[in-house]
Write a protein that holds these residues in place. Sequence first.
Motif, PDB file in Angstrom:
ATOM      1  N   ARG A  59     -37.665  -8.092 -26.725  1.00 18.35           N
ATOM      2  CA  ARG A  59     -38.498  -8.942 -27.571  1.00 18.35           C
ATOM      3  C   ARG A  59     -37.748 -10.245 -27.823  1.00 18.35           C
ATOM      4  NH1 ARG A  59     -39.973 -10.164 -32.857  1.00 18.35           N
ATOM      5  NH2 ARG A  59     -42.209  -9.882 -33.280  1.00 18.35           N
ATOM      6  N   LEU A  60     -38.404 -11.356 -27.524  1.00 20.68           N
ATOM      7  CA  LEU A  60     -37.783 -12.666 -27.723  1.00 20.68           C
ATOM      8  C   LEU A  60     -38.020 -13.121 -29.160  1.00 20.68           C
ATOM      9  CD1 LEU A  60     -39.072 -14.229 -24.382  1.00 20.68           C
ATOM     10  CD2 LEU A  60     -36.865 -13.124 -24.806  1.00 20.68           C
ATOM     11  N   HIS A  61     -37.326 -14.204 -29.563  1.00 19.57           N
ATOM     12  CA  HIS A  61     -37.412 -14.640 -30.968  1.00 19.57           C
ATOM     13  C   HIS A  61     -38.838 -14.992 -31.387  1.00 19.57           C
ATOM     14  CE1 HIS A  61     -38.110 -18.934 -30.331  1.00 19.57           C
ATOM     15  NE2 HIS A  61     -37.467 -18.738 -29.197  1.00 19.57           N
ATOM     16  N   ASP A  62     -39.675 -15.386 -30.399  1.00 17.24           N
ATOM     17  CA  ASP A  62     -41.045 -15.787 -30.747  1.00 17.24           C
ATOM     18  C   ASP A  62     -42.046 -14.640 -30.591  1.00 17.24           C
ATOM     19  OD1 ASP A  62     -41.088 -15.577 -28.015  1.00 17.24           O
ATOM     20  OD2 ASP A  62     -41.789 -17.617 -27.620  1.00 17.24           O
ATOM     21  N   GLY A  63     -41.520 -13.394 -30.446  1.00 17.91           N
ATOM     22  CA  GLY A  63     -42.411 -12.235 -30.397  1.00 17.91           C
ATOM     23  C   GLY A  63     -42.922 -11.921 -29.005  1.00 17.91           C
ATOM     24  N   ARG A  64     -42.603 -12.763 -28.020  1.00 17.69           N
ATOM     25  CA  ARG A  64     -43.024 -12.471 -26.649  1.00 17.69           C
ATOM     26  C   ARG A  64     -42.092 -11.427 -26.031  1.00 17.69           C
ATOM     27  NH1 ARG A  64     -44.563 -18.167 -26.996  1.00 17.69           N
ATOM     28  NH2 ARG A  64     -46.708 -18.311 -26.247  1.00 17.69           N
ATOM     29  N   HIS A  65     -42.544 -10.827 -24.939  1.00 15.25           N
ATOM     30  CA  HIS A  65     -41.749  -9.757 -24.323  1.00 15.25           C
ATOM     31  C   HIS A  65     -41.440 -10.030 -22.860  1.00 15.25           C
ATOM     32  CE1 HIS A  65     -43.497  -7.576 -27.784  1.00 15.25           C
ATOM     33  NE2 HIS A  65     -42.313  -6.989 -27.773  1.00 15.25           N
ATOM     34  N   THR A  83     -37.238 -14.532 -15.291  1.00 15.91           N
ATOM     35  CA  THR A  83     -36.973 -15.951 -15.573  1.00 15.91           C
ATOM     36  C   THR A  83     -38.097 -16.616 -16.375  1.00 15.91           C
ATOM     37  OG1 THR A  83     -37.920 -16.450 -13.417  1.00 15.91           O
ATOM     38  CG2 THR A  83     -35.517 -16.367 -13.563  1.00 15.91           C
ATOM     39  N   GLN A  84     -39.241 -15.940 -16.473  1.00 14.25           N
ATOM     40  CA  GLN A  84     -40.369 -16.503 -17.226  1.00 14.25           C
ATOM     41  C   GLN A  84     -41.094 -15.380 -17.975  1.00 14.25           C
ATOM     42  OE1 GLN A  84     -42.527 -18.282 -13.771  1.00 14.25           O
ATOM     43  NE2 GLN A  84     -42.026 -20.271 -14.673  1.00 14.25           N
ATOM     44  N   VAL A  85     -41.840 -15.749 -19.009  1.00 14.47           N
ATOM     45  CA  VAL A  85     -42.752 -14.790 -19.634  1.00 14.47           C
ATOM     46  C   VAL A  85     -44.048 -14.895 -18.835  1.00 14.47           C
ATOM     47  CG1 VAL A  85     -43.916 -14.052 -21.746  1.00 14.47           C
ATOM     48  CG2 VAL A  85     -41.729 -15.281 -21.891  1.00 14.47           C
ATOM     49  N   GLY A  86     -44.358 -13.833 -18.081  1.00  9.26           N
ATOM     50  CA  GLY A  86     -45.507 -13.904 -17.172  1.00  9.26           C
ATOM     51  C   GLY A  86     -45.136 -14.677 -15.917  1.00  9.26           C
ATOM     52  N   ASN A  99     -51.784 -12.174 -16.239  1.00  8.50           N
ATOM     53  CA  ASN A  99     -52.277 -13.043 -17.317  1.00  8.50           C
ATOM     54  C   ASN A  99     -51.666 -14.434 -17.286  1.00  8.50           C
ATOM     55  OD1 ASN A  99     -53.837 -10.896 -18.375  1.00  8.50           O
ATOM     56  ND2 ASN A  99     -51.996 -10.062 -19.330  1.00  8.50           N
ATOM     57  N   GLY A 100     -51.199 -14.876 -16.125  1.00  7.35           N
ATOM     58  CA  GLY A 100     -50.629 -16.209 -16.021  1.00  7.35           C
ATOM     59  C   GLY A 100     -49.244 -16.299 -16.656  1.00  7.35           C
ATOM     60  N   VAL A 101     -48.754 -17.542 -16.809  1.00 10.49           N
ATOM     61  CA  VAL A 101     -47.414 -17.734 -17.380  1.00 10.49           C
ATOM     62  C   VAL A 101     -47.540 -18.216 -18.814  1.00 10.49           C
ATOM     63  CG1 VAL A 101     -47.154 -20.146 -16.584  1.00 10.49           C
ATOM     64  CG2 VAL A 101     -45.119 -18.755 -16.959  1.00 10.49           C
ATOM     65  N   GLU A 102     -46.659 -17.730 -19.698  1.00  5.30           N
ATOM     66  CA  GLU A 102     -46.674 -18.213 -21.092  1.00  5.30           C
ATOM     67  C   GLU A 102     -45.609 -19.271 -21.319  1.00  5.30           C
ATOM     68  OE1 GLU A 102     -46.987 -15.107 -24.035  1.00  5.30           O
ATOM     69  OE2 GLU A 102     -48.200 -13.921 -22.658  1.00  5.30           O
ATOM     70  N   ARG A 103     -44.399 -19.013 -20.832  1.00  4.33           N
ATOM     71  CA  ARG A 103     -43.374 -20.053 -20.919  1.00  4.33           C
ATOM     72  C   ARG A 103     -42.167 -19.688 -20.066  1.00  4.33           C
ATOM     73  NH1 ARG A 103     -38.932 -18.731 -24.087  1.00  4.33           N
ATOM     74  NH2 ARG A 103     -39.207 -17.285 -25.828  1.00  4.33           N
ATOM     75  N   GLY A 136     -41.704 -13.573 -13.241  1.00  4.30           N
ATOM     76  CA  GLY A 136     -41.616 -15.029 -13.147  1.00  4.30           C
ATOM     77  C   GLY A 136     -41.164 -15.523 -11.792  1.00  4.30           C
ATOM     78  N   GLU A 137     -41.324 -16.827 -11.581  1.00  2.00           N
ATOM     79  CA  GLU A 137     -40.885 -17.462 -10.343  1.00  2.00           C
ATOM     80  C   GLU A 137     -39.592 -18.235 -10.638  1.00  2.00           C
ATOM     81  OE1 GLU A 137     -41.241 -17.522  -7.123  1.00  2.00           O
ATOM     82  OE2 GLU A 137     -39.805 -19.151  -7.114  1.00  2.00           O
ATOM     83  N   PRO A 138     -38.445 -17.730 -10.140  1.00  2.00           N
ATOM     84  CA  PRO A 138     -37.153 -18.346 -10.464  1.00  2.00           C
ATOM     85  C   PRO A 138     -37.091 -19.843 -10.143  1.00  2.00           C
ATOM     86  CG  PRO A 138     -36.835 -16.323  -9.211  1.00  2.00           C
ATOM     87  CD  PRO A 138     -38.308 -16.547  -9.282  1.00  2.00           C
ATOM     88  N   MET A 139     -37.721 -20.248  -9.041  1.00  2.00           N
ATOM     89  CA  MET A 139     -37.622 -21.659  -8.639  1.00  2.00           C
ATOM     90  C   MET A 139     -38.437 -22.567  -9.571  1.00  2.00           C
ATOM     91  SD  MET A 139     -35.649 -21.911  -6.022  1.00  2.00           S
ATOM     92  CE  MET A 139     -34.862 -20.723  -4.946  1.00  2.00           C
ATOM     93  N   ALA A 140     -39.347 -21.971 -10.343  1.00  6.67           N
ATOM     94  CA  ALA A 140     -40.117 -22.769 -11.302  1.00  6.67           C
ATOM     95  C   ALA A 140     -39.323 -22.968 -12.594  1.00  6.67           C
ATOM     96  CB  ALA A 140     -41.458 -22.091 -11.589  1.00  6.67           C
ATOM     97  N   ASN A 141     -38.157 -22.334 -12.682  1.00  4.18           N
ATOM     98  CA  ASN A 141     -37.301 -22.473 -13.871  1.00  4.18           C
ATOM     99  C   ASN A 141     -35.852 -22.560 -13.414  1.00  4.18           C
ATOM    100  OD1 ASN A 141     -36.529 -22.569 -16.550  1.00  4.18           O
ATOM    101  ND2 ASN A 141     -36.721 -20.361 -16.893  1.00  4.18           N
TER     102      ASN A 141
END
Length: 329
Positions: A59-65, A83-86, A99-103, A136-141
């Motif tokens: 669980r991340l600080h903003d409640g995302r997983h 590397t990404q949420v979603g 469900n796509g990417v959140e961040r 996640g897609e590592p190259m996108a982050n």
Amino acid sequence: MRVKQIRRWILLGRAESFDAMSDLPKDLRAALAAEFTPLGTTIRKHLIASDATHKLLIRLHDGRHIECVLIQEDRRRTACISTQVGCAMGCVFCASGLNGVERNLTSGEILEQLIRLRNLTPPSDRLTHIVVMGMGEPMANLDQLLQALEVASHKDGLGISARHITISTVGLPAKMLRLAESGKQYHLAVSLHAPNNALRSKIVPTNEHTGIEAILQAADTFYAKTGRQVTYEYVVLGGLNDGPAEARELAQLLRGRQAHVNLIPFNDVEGLPYRRPTTEALQHLVKTLRQSGISVKIRKRKGSEIDAACGQLRQQVQREAMATAGTKM
Ligand code: SAH
């Protein structure tokens, strides 16, 4: 000096609280604990499979997983990290992108997955390998990922050799070239999944804009610059990309390249219509590639009873949360 001490405690000493940092003055430990925590994430679920694969839902600080996995085999301790949420790539067979990417994750959030997984191993062990094959897609982050891997590969960090770190990508050529230029010895894995553009665009939607040629070209440049052989991942989807024609075409595409192929039999994802390949289809793929002089392996399945494949546990928790919200209304 204090910062150095704290870093050592977290990276090498496995401390998860300031109180455990015994060479810090007691009042400083208390003052720090009043304002901060050494790790910014919490473990929401911890599953252990019979083959000693561990999976953490973090669980991340903003409640995302996010999810990460520890795979243990002989003396190998491999961390599989997100590397990404979603994920925004939308590969049709993958649970992470449903469900796509959140961040994007921060470098700290990427590093913490490694620390959390390392802390699950016995004190005399350390992580030996990293695969960036979670959500996640590592190259996108890439910037945040490279910062985290810098600490992971540093001798005063987690001390994992760059050559034992694999970055897996859907194939973003510009970013692959940037990685090649970085001069690092990371291992690159490219998710190919199909031997021609028509089929690949059906399975991997981003291929529509990219095309296989540009990806292979970037991979060849990566090899030329780093001397490191590229791995091609091929998720084998029964009846979709595993026929004799695809096998032949794949062999032709990769013939003469310094390439290794990892065949990954599809891992079932609830709600998706794809199936695992038959043993015959898999064996035929292996034989056709080997006959063309291409090195090939079938990826072993690990931790299947804990849904170790990326994105599946998070999906399940999201469904549970939605069901709970539903009953409350
Ligand atoms: N975005 C990166 C890393 C993600 S996942 C990439 O595309 O490479 C790492 C590998 O697992 C990829 O090759 C991906 O295609 C594969 N994968 C994802 N879902 C899968 C599933 N349900 N069954 C088998 N392999 C899967």
